[in-house]
Design an enzyme around this catalytic site. Sequence first.
Site, PDB file in Angstrom:
ATOM      1  N   HIS A  97     148.992  31.111 199.732  1.00  0.00           N
ATOM      2  CA  HIS A  97     149.142  32.683 199.739  1.00  0.00           C
ATOM      3  C   HIS A  97     150.311  32.963 200.822  1.00  0.00           C
ATOM      4  O   HIS A  97     150.475  32.433 201.665  1.00  0.00           O
ATOM      5  CB  HIS A  97     147.918  33.510 199.788  1.00  0.00           C
ATOM      6  CG  HIS A  97     147.053  33.262 200.887  1.00  0.00           C
ATOM      7  ND1 HIS A  97     146.308  32.005 201.191  1.00  0.00           N
ATOM      8  CD2 HIS A  97     147.238  33.655 202.320  1.00  0.00           C
ATOM      9  CE1 HIS A  97     145.847  32.013 202.427  1.00  0.00           C
ATOM     10  NE2 HIS A  97     146.333  33.072 203.101  1.00  0.00           N
ATOM     11  N   HIS A  99     151.787  36.046 202.772  1.00  0.00           N
ATOM     12  CA  HIS A  99     151.422  37.351 203.153  1.00  0.00           C
ATOM     13  C   HIS A  99     152.716  38.293 202.980  1.00  0.00           C
ATOM     14  O   HIS A  99     153.692  37.538 203.422  1.00  0.00           O
ATOM     15  CB  HIS A  99     151.128  37.412 204.732  1.00  0.00           C
ATOM     16  CG  HIS A  99     149.653  36.614 204.900  1.00  0.00           C
ATOM     17  ND1 HIS A  99     148.496  37.467 204.916  1.00  0.00           N
ATOM     18  CD2 HIS A  99     149.382  35.149 205.121  1.00  0.00           C
ATOM     19  CE1 HIS A  99     147.699  36.441 205.291  1.00  0.00           C
ATOM     20  NE2 HIS A  99     147.849  35.159 205.140  1.00  0.00           N
TER      21      HIS A  99
HETATM   22  P1  5GP Z   1     145.118  32.928 205.948  1.00  0.00           P
HETATM   23  O1  5GP Z   1     144.281  33.174 207.202  1.00  0.00           O
HETATM   24  O2  5GP Z   1     144.464  32.096 205.236  1.00  0.00           O
HETATM   25  O3  5GP Z   1     146.547  33.084 205.947  1.00  0.00           O
HETATM   26  O4  5GP Z   1     144.964  34.595 205.161  1.00  0.00           O
HETATM   27  C1  5GP Z   1     143.670  34.684 204.476  1.00  0.00           C
HETATM   28  C2  5GP Z   1     143.839  36.226 204.110  1.00  0.00           C
HETATM   29  O5  5GP Z   1     142.917  36.521 202.968  1.00  0.00           O
HETATM   30  C3  5GP Z   1     143.133  37.143 205.282  1.00  0.00           C
HETATM   31  O6  5GP Z   1     144.283  38.017 205.790  1.00  0.00           O
HETATM   32  C4  5GP Z   1     142.015  37.687 204.814  1.00  0.00           C
HETATM   33  O7  5GP Z   1     141.907  38.986 205.145  1.00  0.00           O
HETATM   34  C5  5GP Z   1     142.074  37.666 203.208  1.00  0.00           C
HETATM   35  N1  5GP Z   1     140.965  37.762 202.709  1.00  0.00           N
HETATM   36  C6  5GP Z   1     140.000  36.777 202.700  1.00  0.00           C
HETATM   37  N2  5GP Z   1     138.889  37.152 201.550  1.00  0.00           N
HETATM   38  C7  5GP Z   1     139.378  38.054 200.782  1.00  0.00           C
HETATM   39  C8  5GP Z   1     138.900  38.785 199.879  1.00  0.00           C
HETATM   40  O8  5GP Z   1     137.718  38.488 199.325  1.00  0.00           O
HETATM   41  N3  5GP Z   1     139.805  39.493 199.220  1.00  0.00           N
HETATM   42  C9  5GP Z   1     140.938  39.977 199.634  1.00  0.00           C
HETATM   43  N4  5GP Z   1     141.767  40.805 199.228  1.00  0.00           N
HETATM   44  N5  5GP Z   1     141.521  39.331 200.753  1.00  0.00           N
HETATM   45  C10 5GP Z   1     140.811  38.518 201.420  1.00  0.00           C
END
Ligand code: 5GP
Length: 132
Positions: A97, A99
């Site tokens: 993903h 951001h």
């Molecule tokens: P990472 O740390 O892997 O780059 O980002 C994962 C992101 O996914 C985090 O910012 C977290 O808040 C978001 N996230 C995790 N679970 C969910 C969810 O169930 N729904 C949404 N909309 N965001 C999520």
Amino acid sequence: MCVFCKIINNEIPSYTIYEDEYVKCFLDISQATKGHTLIVPKKHLQDVFALEEPFTSAVLNAAVKVSNLLKEKLGVTNINLLNNSGSLAGQTVMHFHLHVLPRYGNDEIDFHQVEHEPDFAKLDELYKKISS
Ligand code: 5GP
Ligand code: ZN
């Protein structure tokens, strides 16, 4: 199935603000800043190393669309595009993903490192290793 695959399949709800054949873009559940959005390919690809066409192009095209949407609707004029690939890089959901992180000047996020004099010997060695 991972949490983002469940969101893509509408098994769990999301605030989706843009969607096409290849990507789904929804508000991050934890808004690091107002408008923080995730651009997610509609195929379970783990990280940047696994990303493939047509998803690669679709992700960046969607990031441009979402950025302009946030500009139009929220007046956002500063944005970081950020990907965490691998747990040491901070990845917590193992489905690629991007951001889209609006910036507002007083948000206390700082990606900059204190810069020292450039070490050209090291840069030279590194460049040769990567480009050989
Ligand atoms: P990472 O740390 O892997 O780059 O980002 C994962 C992101 O996914 C985090 O910012 C977290 O808040 C978001 N996230 C995790 N679970 C969910 C969810 O169930 N729904 C949404 N909309 N965001 C999520
Ligand atoms: Zn997934």
